[in-house]
Design a protein around this motif. Structure first.
Motif, PDB file in Angstrom:
ATOM      1  N   PHE A  28     -43.695 -11.844  21.535  1.00 34.07           N
ATOM      2  CA  PHE A  28     -45.103 -11.484  21.714  1.00 34.07           C
ATOM      3  C   PHE A  28     -45.940 -12.633  22.262  1.00 34.07           C
ATOM      4  CE2 PHE A  28     -49.449 -11.058  19.954  1.00 34.07           C
ATOM      5  CZ  PHE A  28     -49.810  -9.874  20.577  1.00 34.07           C
ATOM      6  N   ILE A  29     -45.734 -13.839  21.725  1.00 34.35           N
ATOM      7  CA  ILE A  29     -46.582 -14.974  22.100  1.00 34.35           C
ATOM      8  C   ILE A  29     -46.031 -15.742  23.295  1.00 34.35           C
ATOM      9  CG2 ILE A  29     -47.529 -17.189  21.299  1.00 34.35           C
ATOM     10  CD1 ILE A  29     -47.559 -16.033  18.474  1.00 34.35           C
ATOM     11  N   LEU A  30     -44.708 -15.940  23.308  1.00 37.41           N
ATOM     12  CA  LEU A  30     -44.106 -16.765  24.358  1.00 37.41           C
ATOM     13  C   LEU A  30     -43.423 -15.956  25.447  1.00 37.41           C
ATOM     14  CD1 LEU A  30     -42.471 -19.472  22.033  1.00 37.41           C
ATOM     15  CD2 LEU A  30     -44.716 -19.559  23.142  1.00 37.41           C
ATOM     16  N   GLY A  31     -43.336 -14.638  25.256  1.00 35.04           N
ATOM     17  CA  GLY A  31     -42.668 -13.805  26.252  1.00 35.04           C
ATOM     18  C   GLY A  31     -41.172 -14.012  26.291  1.00 35.04           C
ATOM     19  N   GLU A  32     -40.568 -14.417  25.173  1.00 36.35           N
ATOM     20  CA  GLU A  32     -39.122 -14.640  25.132  1.00 36.35           C
ATOM     21  C   GLU A  32     -38.384 -13.309  25.171  1.00 36.35           C
ATOM     22  OE1 GLU A  32     -39.084 -18.814  22.550  1.00 36.35           O
ATOM     23  OE2 GLU A  32     -38.431 -16.947  21.617  1.00 36.35           O
ATOM     24  N   PRO A  33     -37.247 -13.266  25.872  1.00 39.83           N
ATOM     25  CA  PRO A  33     -36.489 -12.009  25.963  1.00 39.83           C
ATOM     26  C   PRO A  33     -35.819 -11.664  24.642  1.00 39.83           C
ATOM     27  CG  PRO A  33     -35.267 -13.793  26.985  1.00 39.83           C
ATOM     28  CD  PRO A  33     -36.617 -14.357  26.637  1.00 39.83           C
ATOM     29  N   VAL A  34     -35.789 -10.379  24.342  1.00 40.57           N
ATOM     30  CA  VAL A  34     -35.085  -9.889  23.156  1.00 40.57           C
ATOM     31  C   VAL A  34     -34.102  -8.833  23.625  1.00 40.57           C
ATOM     32  CG1 VAL A  34     -35.274  -8.746  20.926  1.00 40.57           C
ATOM     33  CG2 VAL A  34     -37.074 -10.321  21.669  1.00 40.57           C
ATOM     34  N   THR A  35     -32.815  -9.112  23.532  1.00 36.54           N
ATOM     35  CA  THR A  35     -31.790  -8.185  23.993  1.00 36.54           C
ATOM     36  C   THR A  35     -31.150  -7.466  22.811  1.00 36.54           C
ATOM     37  OG1 THR A  35     -30.000  -9.818  23.876  1.00 36.54           O
ATOM     38  CG2 THR A  35     -31.303  -9.764  25.909  1.00 36.54           C
ATOM     39  N   LEU A  36     -30.413  -6.411  23.114  1.00 39.55           N
ATOM     40  CA  LEU A  36     -29.693  -5.692  22.059  1.00 39.55           C
ATOM     41  C   LEU A  36     -28.660  -6.585  21.387  1.00 39.55           C
ATOM     42  CD1 LEU A  36     -29.136  -2.189  23.724  1.00 39.55           C
ATOM     43  CD2 LEU A  36     -30.711  -2.783  21.861  1.00 39.55           C
ATOM     44  N   VAL A  37     -28.047  -7.470  22.176  1.00 34.27           N
ATOM     45  CA  VAL A  37     -27.060  -8.397  21.613  1.00 34.27           C
ATOM     46  C   VAL A  37     -27.735  -9.354  20.630  1.00 34.27           C
ATOM     47  CG1 VAL A  37     -25.501 -10.297  22.152  1.00 34.27           C
ATOM     48  CG2 VAL A  37     -25.502  -8.249  23.574  1.00 34.27           C
ATOM     49  N   THR A  38     -28.915  -9.845  20.987  1.00 35.19           N
ATOM     50  CA  THR A  38     -29.662 -10.731  20.090  1.00 35.19           C
ATOM     51  C   THR A  38     -29.987 -10.023  18.788  1.00 35.19           C
ATOM     52  OG1 THR A  38     -30.652 -11.917  21.955  1.00 35.19           O
ATOM     53  CG2 THR A  38     -31.745 -12.126  19.825  1.00 35.19           C
ATOM     54  N   LEU A  39     -30.443  -8.781  18.892  1.00 40.51           N
ATOM     55  CA  LEU A  39     -30.777  -8.000  17.699  1.00 40.51           C
ATOM     56  C   LEU A  39     -29.540  -7.753  16.838  1.00 40.51           C
ATOM     57  CD1 LEU A  39     -33.253  -5.382  19.231  1.00 40.51           C
ATOM     58  CD2 LEU A  39     -33.822  -7.355  17.797  1.00 40.51           C
ATOM     59  N   ALA A  40     -28.416  -7.439  17.501  1.00 40.88           N
ATOM     60  CA  ALA A  40     -27.180  -7.183  16.756  1.00 40.88           C
ATOM     61  C   ALA A  40     -26.691  -8.456  16.061  1.00 40.88           C
ATOM     62  CB  ALA A  40     -26.101  -6.653  17.703  1.00 40.88           C
ATOM     63  N   GLY A  41     -26.730  -9.572  16.774  1.00 35.78           N
ATOM     64  CA  GLY A  41     -26.317 -10.835  16.177  1.00 35.78           C
ATOM     65  C   GLY A  41     -27.228 -11.243  15.031  1.00 35.78           C
ATOM     66  N   GLY A  42     -28.536 -11.062  15.225  1.00 32.32           N
ATOM     67  CA  GLY A  42     -29.484 -11.368  14.152  1.00 32.32           C
ATOM     68  C   GLY A  42     -29.264 -10.503  12.931  1.00 32.32           C
ATOM     69  N   ALA A  43     -28.936  -9.230  13.168  1.00 31.99           N
ATOM     70  CA  ALA A  43     -28.677  -8.309  12.057  1.00 31.99           C
ATOM     71  C   ALA A  43     -27.451  -8.751  11.261  1.00 31.99           C
ATOM     72  CB  ALA A  43     -28.482  -6.891  12.586  1.00 31.99           C
ATOM     73  N   LEU A  44     -26.431  -9.248  11.963  1.00 29.67           N
ATOM     74  CA  LEU A  44     -25.233  -9.735  11.270  1.00 29.67           C
ATOM     75  C   LEU A  44     -25.548 -10.966  10.415  1.00 29.67           C
ATOM     76  CD1 LEU A  44     -22.440  -9.380  14.007  1.00 29.67           C
ATOM     77  CD2 LEU A  44     -22.629  -8.098  11.866  1.00 29.67           C
ATOM     78  N   VAL A  45     -26.358 -11.873  10.960  1.00 28.65           N
ATOM     79  CA  VAL A  45     -26.739 -13.069  10.201  1.00 28.65           C
ATOM     80  C   VAL A  45     -27.490 -12.674   8.931  1.00 28.65           C
ATOM     81  CG1 VAL A  45     -28.199 -15.127  10.198  1.00 28.65           C
ATOM     82  CG2 VAL A  45     -26.771 -14.621  12.185  1.00 28.65           C
ATOM     83  N   VAL A  46     -28.476 -11.802   9.077  1.00 28.87           N
ATOM     84  CA  VAL A  46     -29.269 -11.368   7.914  1.00 28.87           C
ATOM     85  C   VAL A  46     -28.386 -10.625   6.912  1.00 28.87           C
ATOM     86  CG1 VAL A  46     -31.144  -9.880   7.162  1.00 28.87           C
ATOM     87  CG2 VAL A  46     -31.440 -11.321   9.175  1.00 28.87           C
ATOM     88  N   THR A  47     -27.455  -9.804   7.412  1.00 27.54           N
ATOM     89  CA  THR A  47     -26.534  -9.098   6.529  1.00 27.54           C
ATOM     90  C   THR A  47     -25.714 -10.072   5.699  1.00 27.54           C
ATOM     91  OG1 THR A  47     -26.373  -7.209   8.052  1.00 27.54           O
ATOM     92  CG2 THR A  47     -24.605  -7.471   6.421  1.00 27.54           C
ATOM     93  N   GLY A  48     -25.227 -11.133   6.358  1.00 29.53           N
ATOM     94  CA  GLY A  48     -24.468 -12.133   5.636  1.00 29.53           C
ATOM     95  C   GLY A  48     -25.291 -12.810   4.551  1.00 29.53           C
ATOM     96  N   VAL A  49     -26.554 -13.092   4.856  1.00 27.70           N
ATOM     97  CA  VAL A  49     -27.442 -13.722   3.877  1.00 27.70           C
ATOM     98  C   VAL A  49     -27.710 -12.796   2.702  1.00 27.70           C
ATOM     99  CG1 VAL A  49     -29.760 -14.647   3.516  1.00 27.70           C
ATOM    100  CG2 VAL A  49     -28.500 -15.243   5.590  1.00 27.70           C
ATOM    101  N   VAL A  50     -27.970 -11.525   3.004  1.00 23.97           N
ATOM    102  CA  VAL A  50     -28.226 -10.541   1.937  1.00 23.97           C
ATOM    103  C   VAL A  50     -26.996 -10.396   1.039  1.00 23.97           C
ATOM    104  CG1 VAL A  50     -28.692  -8.117   1.457  1.00 23.97           C
ATOM    105  CG2 VAL A  50     -29.983  -9.290   3.230  1.00 23.97           C
ATOM    106  N   LEU A  51     -25.811 -10.379   1.648  1.00 24.80           N
ATOM    107  CA  LEU A  51     -24.569 -10.259   0.874  1.00 24.80           C
ATOM    108  C   LEU A  51     -24.417 -11.405  -0.110  1.00 24.80           C
ATOM    109  CD1 LEU A  51     -21.880  -9.105   3.496  1.00 24.80           C
ATOM    110  CD2 LEU A  51     -22.579  -7.882   1.420  1.00 24.80           C
ATOM    111  N   VAL A  52     -24.739 -12.610   0.357  1.00 19.32           N
ATOM    112  CA  VAL A  52     -24.503 -13.775  -0.483  1.00 19.32           C
ATOM    113  C   VAL A  52     -25.590 -13.967  -1.526  1.00 19.32           C
ATOM    114  CG1 VAL A  52     -25.733 -15.623   0.743  1.00 19.32           C
ATOM    115  CG2 VAL A  52     -23.507 -16.093  -0.259  1.00 19.32           C
ATOM    116  N   GLU A  53     -26.763 -13.377  -1.305  1.00 20.98           N
ATOM    117  CA  GLU A  53     -27.881 -13.605  -2.228  1.00 20.98           C
ATOM    118  C   GLU A  53     -28.172 -12.418  -3.135  1.00 20.98           C
ATOM    119  OE1 GLU A  53     -31.186 -14.928   0.156  1.00 20.98           O
ATOM    120  OE2 GLU A  53     -30.517 -17.005  -0.002  1.00 20.98           O
ATOM    121  N   SER A  54     -27.562 -11.267  -2.869  1.00 23.77           N
ATOM    122  CA  SER A  54     -27.853 -10.090  -3.666  1.00 23.77           C
ATOM    123  C   SER A  54     -26.931  -9.991  -4.890  1.00 23.77           C
ATOM    124  CB  SER A  54     -27.694  -8.824  -2.826  1.00 23.77           C
ATOM    125  OG  SER A  54     -26.382  -8.723  -2.315  1.00 23.77           O
TER     126      SER A  54
END
Length: 284
Positions: free
Chosen positions: A258-284
């Motif tokens: 929004f602020i810097l106009g950085e590209p957001v691709t489906l691959v970025t979203l998928a990779g980010g989702a995997l990272v967050v999933t890993g964090v949730v798994l380890v902290e839940s």
């Protein structure tokens, strides 16, 4: 009501921490050196945090071994992590930097297993594999957009931060987190003051824009998130706080677009989702 307020405070904290990469990019565009940004970030944050604790009547000075460890964590732990993070920003977008850094909770658990002898669980192994798979996916799918050098540097930052957390837990088990923070910040300030002076990269900002960026880093990306985090933690507990905080990389990704106009691709979203999933798994 307490749960809603606590959750809202943790959301504010996560989004605040998530702005650090945005301000870092703006600082680079304004010609501010990394030592300059980090010296003033920690200096202003020190003044504000100490004032906040003083007003609350909870300011306490460490002494002896606790003081040495607390200052050491600031000088060598938090300062190193911050330096690596800002170096990573030179190669990656703010959003990708936020995603890669957010692997640190998984490294915390991995270090606890390797160094402290905590038992290895299937959940721990799965979490580590999933989170690192997210980073590999982002890097491999678009190596030009996710420069491997930047990924490596920010992964180092995540490992340093995880080490900082593990060491602080073990050596300062009886010290309140607020008190530790109050000693880490000035120690980091001195580190960058010395480093910036020795390298000749420490500057006094000369424009209003530069001062606004530094103020934003100190207040919006540092002090407000710290205060909101502790306030939310006291209301909803550590487990729920850690889960709610996983919105941080998503916030950085959205703000970067929004602020810097950085590209957001489906691959970025998928990779980010995997990272967050890993964090949730380890902290839940």
């Amino acid at each position: 009501m307490s749960d809603r307020l606590g959750t809202a405070l943790v959301v504010v904290s996560a989004l605040g921490f998530g702005t650090l990469g945005i301000f870092g990019k703006l600082a680079a565009s304004a010609g501010l050196s990394i030592p300059t940004v980090l010296t003033f970030r920690f200096l202003f944050a020190t003044v504000l945090v100490w004032s906040w604790l003083g007003v609350r009547g909870s300011l306490r000075l460490l002494s002896g071994r606790d003081l040495l460890v607390g200052l050491g964590l600031g000088c060598f732990g938090y300062a190193t992590m911050s330096l690596l993070y800002f170096l990573g920003l030179e190669y990656l977008t703010a959003g990708l930097t936020g995603i890669v850094l957010y692997t640190y909770p998984v490294f915390v658990v991995a270090l606890a297993v390797a160094v402290l002898g905590e038992p290895v669980t299937r959940r721990t192994l799965v979490a580590l594999v999933v989170a690192l798979a997210g980073v590999v996916l982002i890097t491999g799918a678009d190596p030009a957009g996710a420069d491997p050098r930047g990924v490596f540097i920010v992964l180092l930052a995540a490992i340093v931060y995880a080490t900082y957390i593990v060491v602080s837990r073990q050596t300062l088990a009886t010290v309140d987190s607020r008190t530790l923070t109050a000693h880490v910040l000035p120690a980091a300030t001195v580190s960058f003051l010395v480093f910036g002076s020795a390298t000749g990269e420490l500057q006094i900002p000369t424009t209003g824009e530069s001062w606004l960026i530094i103020a934003g880093i100190a207040v919006v990306a540092t002090v407000v998130p710290i205060v909101a985090f502790f306030a939310g933690l006291s209301r909803i507990g550590a487990s729920r706080t850690s889960i709610v905080s996983t919105i941080e990389p998503a916030g950085t990704l959205a703000l970067g677009a929004f602020i810097l106009g950085e590209p957001v691709t489906l691959v970025t979203l998928a990779g980010g989702a995997l990272v967050v999933t890993g964090v949730v798994l380890v902290e839940s």
